[in-house]
Design a protein around this motif. Structure first.
Motif, short mmCIF file in Angstrom:
data_model
loop_
_atom_site.label_atom_id
_atom_site.label_comp_id
_atom_site.label_asym_id
_atom_site.label_seq_id
_atom_site.Cartn_x
_atom_site.Cartn_y
_atom_site.Cartn_z
N ALA A 112 29.71 -24.80 28.76
CA ALA A 112 29.86 -24.11 30.04
C ALA A 112 31.06 -23.16 30.02
CB ALA A 112 30.02 -25.13 31.17
N ILE A 113 32.17 -23.61 29.43
CA ILE A 113 33.35 -22.75 29.32
C ILE A 113 33.07 -21.59 28.38
CG2 ILE A 113 35.73 -22.67 28.49
CD1 ILE A 113 36.00 -25.60 29.48
N GLY A 114 32.46 -21.88 27.23
CA GLY A 114 32.16 -20.83 26.26
C GLY A 114 31.25 -19.76 26.83
N LEU A 115 30.15 -20.18 27.49
CA LEU A 115 29.23 -19.20 28.08
C LEU A 115 29.89 -18.47 29.25
CD1 LEU A 115 25.66 -20.79 28.07
CD2 LEU A 115 26.65 -19.13 26.50
N ILE A 166 34.17 -20.90 20.80
CA ILE A 166 33.74 -22.18 21.38
C ILE A 166 32.28 -22.46 21.04
CG2 ILE A 166 33.26 -23.37 23.56
CD1 ILE A 166 35.80 -22.01 24.68
N VAL A 167 31.44 -21.44 21.15
CA VAL A 167 30.02 -21.60 20.81
C VAL A 167 29.86 -22.02 19.35
CG1 VAL A 167 27.85 -20.34 20.48
CG2 VAL A 167 29.13 -20.09 22.61
N LEU A 168 30.63 -21.40 18.46
CA LEU A 168 30.56 -21.75 17.04
C LEU A 168 31.04 -23.17 16.79
CD1 LEU A 168 31.79 -18.44 15.34
CD2 LEU A 168 29.46 -19.36 15.39
N LEU A 177 23.15 -26.89 23.51
CA LEU A 177 23.45 -26.31 24.81
C LEU A 177 23.24 -27.31 25.94
CD1 LEU A 177 24.18 -23.70 26.36
CD2 LEU A 177 21.74 -23.18 26.39
N ASP A 178 22.24 -28.16 25.80
CA ASP A 178 21.94 -29.14 26.85
C ASP A 178 22.81 -30.39 26.76
OD1 ASP A 178 20.95 -30.48 24.65
OD2 ASP A 178 18.89 -30.58 25.37
N GLY A 179 23.75 -30.41 25.83
CA GLY A 179 24.68 -31.52 25.70
C GLY A 179 24.24 -32.60 24.74
#
Length: 196
Positions: A112-115, A166-168, A177-179
């Motif tokens: 969530a923070i990364g996106l 963060i995504v990497l 993405l869904d945890g």
């Protein structure tokens, strides 16, 4: 064929625990708040930079190590592709839509923070391309942060870089993405929830 309790007998199919609506709402809230705060900081610092740095040249903050230096960039990162401003604007609009679409599946705070940072970075620079001279889709991005031997940049650029990092990191950790997180085992590919 299904087992008595509804679990699959196929070793490749593993049921995932769905994320409850309150938890999904929490991740979306983190996403929105991160994006809004970072976007506001980017736009605010650009307005201040234009107001206070126009015509002043470089202003040293920490000697030669860091300073402010107003520049207007018609191109992409590192001032590449300066003749393709409209293309970059359209790509930024498409990227904004992709990030918003992906955010519907959020199940992790770090995702969530990364996106959120990615969205702030994309829309921060897109705002310049849409609203600044010489005109819509052709506007020049305001850059003002300067380090030695590095192109001048802005807060949106920082958000993009941190968001990508963060995504990497999440990808390398195996957090989707869904945890859900792939848990390596000898017999199967079990998935477990990882809210981080």
């Amino acid at each position: 064929m299904q087992a008595a309790r509804g679990t699959s007998l196929n070793s490749g199919d593993h049921p995932e625990t769905p994320i409850s609506p309150p938890h999904r709402t929490r991740f979306r809230t983190v996403f929105v708040v991160t994006a809004l705060i970072a976007y506001a900081i980017d736009i605010g610092t650009k307005v201040l930079a234009v107001e206070r740095l126009t015509g002043k040249g470089r202003v040293d903050v920490i000697g030669d190590l860091f300073g402010f230096n107003l520049a207007r960039n018609p191109g992409a990162a590192f001032s590449t592709g300066t003749g393709f401003t409209e293309v970059f604007s359209l790509l930024a609009i498409a990227a904004t839509l992709v990030v918003l679409w992906l955010s519907r599946r959020l199940g992790s705070t770090l995702w969530a923070i990364g996106l959120g940072l990615l969205l702030a970075g994309i829309t921060g620079n897109l705002t310049d391309r849409l609203l600044r001279a010489p005109g819509p889709l052709r506007g020049h991005v305001v850059d003002f942060l300067e380090l030695p031997n590095w192109p001048i940049f802005n807060v949106a650029d920082m958000c993009l870089n941190i968001g990508v990092a963060i995504v990497l990191i999440q990808t390398v950790r195996g957090v989707s993405l869904d945890g859900s997180r792939v848990k390596a085992s000898k017999d199967s590919d079990d998935r477990e929830q990882d809210p981080a």
